[in-house]
Design an enzyme around this catalytic site. Structure first.
Site, short mmCIF file in Angstrom:
data_model
loop_
_atom_site.label_atom_id
_atom_site.label_comp_id
_atom_site.label_asym_id
_atom_site.label_seq_id
_atom_site.Cartn_x
_atom_site.Cartn_y
_atom_site.Cartn_z
N ARG A 11 51.18 34.46 -18.94
CA ARG A 11 51.65 35.04 -17.57
C ARG A 11 53.02 35.01 -17.41
O ARG A 11 53.82 35.94 -17.78
CB ARG A 11 50.97 34.33 -16.54
CG ARG A 11 51.24 35.01 -15.10
CD ARG A 11 52.33 34.94 -14.37
NE ARG A 11 52.80 33.74 -13.96
CZ ARG A 11 54.01 33.26 -13.49
NH1 ARG A 11 55.00 34.12 -13.53
NH2 ARG A 11 54.26 31.95 -13.28
N ASP A 12 53.66 33.84 -17.41
CA ASP A 12 55.17 33.78 -17.34
C ASP A 12 55.89 34.15 -18.69
O ASP A 12 57.04 34.71 -18.88
CB ASP A 12 55.54 32.31 -17.14
CG ASP A 12 57.00 32.38 -16.33
OD1 ASP A 12 57.39 33.36 -16.23
OD2 ASP A 12 57.24 31.02 -16.00
N CYS A 237 61.87 35.43 -16.16
CA CYS A 237 61.60 36.10 -15.00
C CYS A 237 62.00 37.42 -14.70
O CYS A 237 63.37 37.51 -15.01
CB CYS A 237 61.81 35.06 -13.81
SG CYS A 237 61.68 35.92 -12.03
N ASN A 246 59.83 29.41 -20.50
CA ASN A 246 59.61 28.20 -20.28
C ASN A 246 59.85 27.38 -21.34
O ASN A 246 60.15 27.70 -22.53
CB ASN A 246 58.15 28.01 -19.84
CG ASN A 246 57.54 28.82 -18.66
OD1 ASN A 246 56.92 29.81 -18.82
ND2 ASN A 246 57.99 28.19 -17.80
#
Lengths: 298, 298
Positions: A11-12, A237, A246
């Site tokens: 996801r991120d 993001c 991350n």
């Protein structure tokens, strides 16, 4: 003690990479993460595919994903429509985001922080009624790309509102990677104070300014041992300028393994997954362990 | 408290970069470091130019370097010939290296650890007689690329021998970037125990496995606030496989500035120096702050 890693790469990680992976490749990524030992994976987000095209296959992905004993799949949701899709797709967890500043929250999800808290409350209630585990993540808890410093008083207010939504878990996110260990200590203590002694806390770190690993150490020292990480350090993001990925999962596996804390992940398998992901994305990922390898080697 | 940074880029930074900088460019690098606020710079090494061609201009560089009030220039030396050159060149400090394992010590400087300690003793005595400040650095204090783990008992023995050489300062080096914070705490405590309460300690970190910043935090928490760093994170070690650069100076300036500890360095000037160095070296340096910039920006 063991650190519990929530794997963010599907996801991120993928949502800010230029190359869009196929559903099949995402299934392979999740399977490799699970093979490395991950037990919680944020596999996708149920958001508007026009805003985040990398996540357009959220529903198909959930259908395609094999199930493994003891492994939970989470989906990020921001509104009722996203929740409906996530529940229909059979997620085990939802992750609801509230951004700590109004400017960033409006850019990220089209509403103020207070409005996002109200939305979170109804999403948490509905998910709980459906028997799904709920996390609320407070984005930009350590600094905002638009408003700068996030005052402690502001964070306290957001923490109070988020705690009132009644989630099963509360996460603080350093969305733009500006936190330092002293700030981690301070803000996790604040979260513990506001949330009370029983609500599980979790920390979402980005390594944008190379403080991610140090912040992870500070979190564990503060008693927070559920940490988000992304294989290869992929991602960022799309709505935060200069954000990077991350903290890399394999960097944390090395760190905590060598500190004697442990993560229940296999370092070699995690590094192999990062190498595979780098090939898929056709980019250079920021992982350190992918370059250097573990130690000692024998 | 303030962290005192010893700038390593002209020596440890440049010695492993493919491109050899001109003496003029090195003067500019040192001048930029000083302008950023650095007060100790390891400017070169007086070693065999056939083994380390990047440092072949050591003598000319010392002649060409302008002098700044309160700024000290150090040269790395490994033997009597190097010391003679360093003293003739007018260094303010010498840095003598002893590697903690015999295999690596032999590859690095052609002698066992015990022999290197004997050499260090005579170099320290001669430098002191000449009024020059002396540091002995124990390389591979946290792990060896050839022998693997360095047992605490082995390090204790090397620490004892090095302390007996009578230096003004003792540095532990994580030459290949394998240390983690718990190891930093443990081995700095050992060094303090063996060296006694008065000998200044210093730590030399590499960020090969992204633990450099976390290790710097652990060092300061252990009371060791003199840290080696390299602008841009340039460098490595030509005799250590897979070694990468020191922890980036600007990454530490950001970290400690935001933690309220401080370094007496200006972040913007340090980042600018890293950007300049990257252009000179025609490579991508691992610095985080060079990419992301400081925070808050206003």
């Amino acid at each position: 003690m063991t650190v519990s890693i929530v794997e963010m790469s599907p996801r991120d990680g993928l949502q800010n990479e230029e190359k869009v992976l196929s559903t099949e490749a995402k299934v392979e990524l999740v399977s490799r993460a699970v093979r490395a030992g991950v037990r919680r994976v944020e596999v996708t987000s149920f958001v508007n595919p026009r805003r985040v095209p990398q996540m357009a296959d959220a529903d198909e992905l959930m259908t395609a994903l094999p199930r493994f004993d003891g492994v939970r799949y989470a989906g990020l949701v921001m509104n009722e429509r996203g929740l409906d899709r996530a529940l229909a797709a059979g997620v085990d967890e939802i992750d609801v985001v509230v951004v700590a500043t109004d400017t960033f929250c409006t850019r990220n999800q089209g509403m103020t922080t207070a409005q996002a808290c109200e939305t979170a409350a109804s999403l948490v209630a509905a998910a709980r009624a459906a028997g799904v585990f709920t996390t609320v993540t407070i984005g930009a808890s350590f600094g905002c790309p638009f408003e700068g410093e996030v005052p402690l008083g502001r964070l306290r207010e957001v923490l109070r509102r988020v705690t009132d939504t009644g989630p099963d878990e509360l996460a603080l996110a350093d969305t733009i990677g500006v936190a330092v260990p002293s700030g981690i200590t301070e803000r996790l203590a604040l979260a513990r104070e506001v949330a009370g002694p029983d609500l599980p806390l979790r920390l979402h770190l980005h390594d944008t300014r190379h403080t991610g690993v140090a912040n992870a150490v500070a979190a564990v020292e503060a008693g927070v041992s559920t940490l988000d990480a992304s294989i290869g350090g992929a991602g960022g993001c799309p709505f935060a300028p200069a954000a990077t990925g991350n903290v890399a999962t394999e960097d944390l596996v090395y760190l905590f393994g060598r500190m004697g804390v442990g993560t229940d992940l296999d370092l070699d398998e995690t590094i192999a997954a990062a190498g595979w992901l780098e090939e898929q994305l056709e980019t250079r990922l920021p992982s350190a362990l992918l370059r250097a390898g573990g130690f000692p080697t024998a």
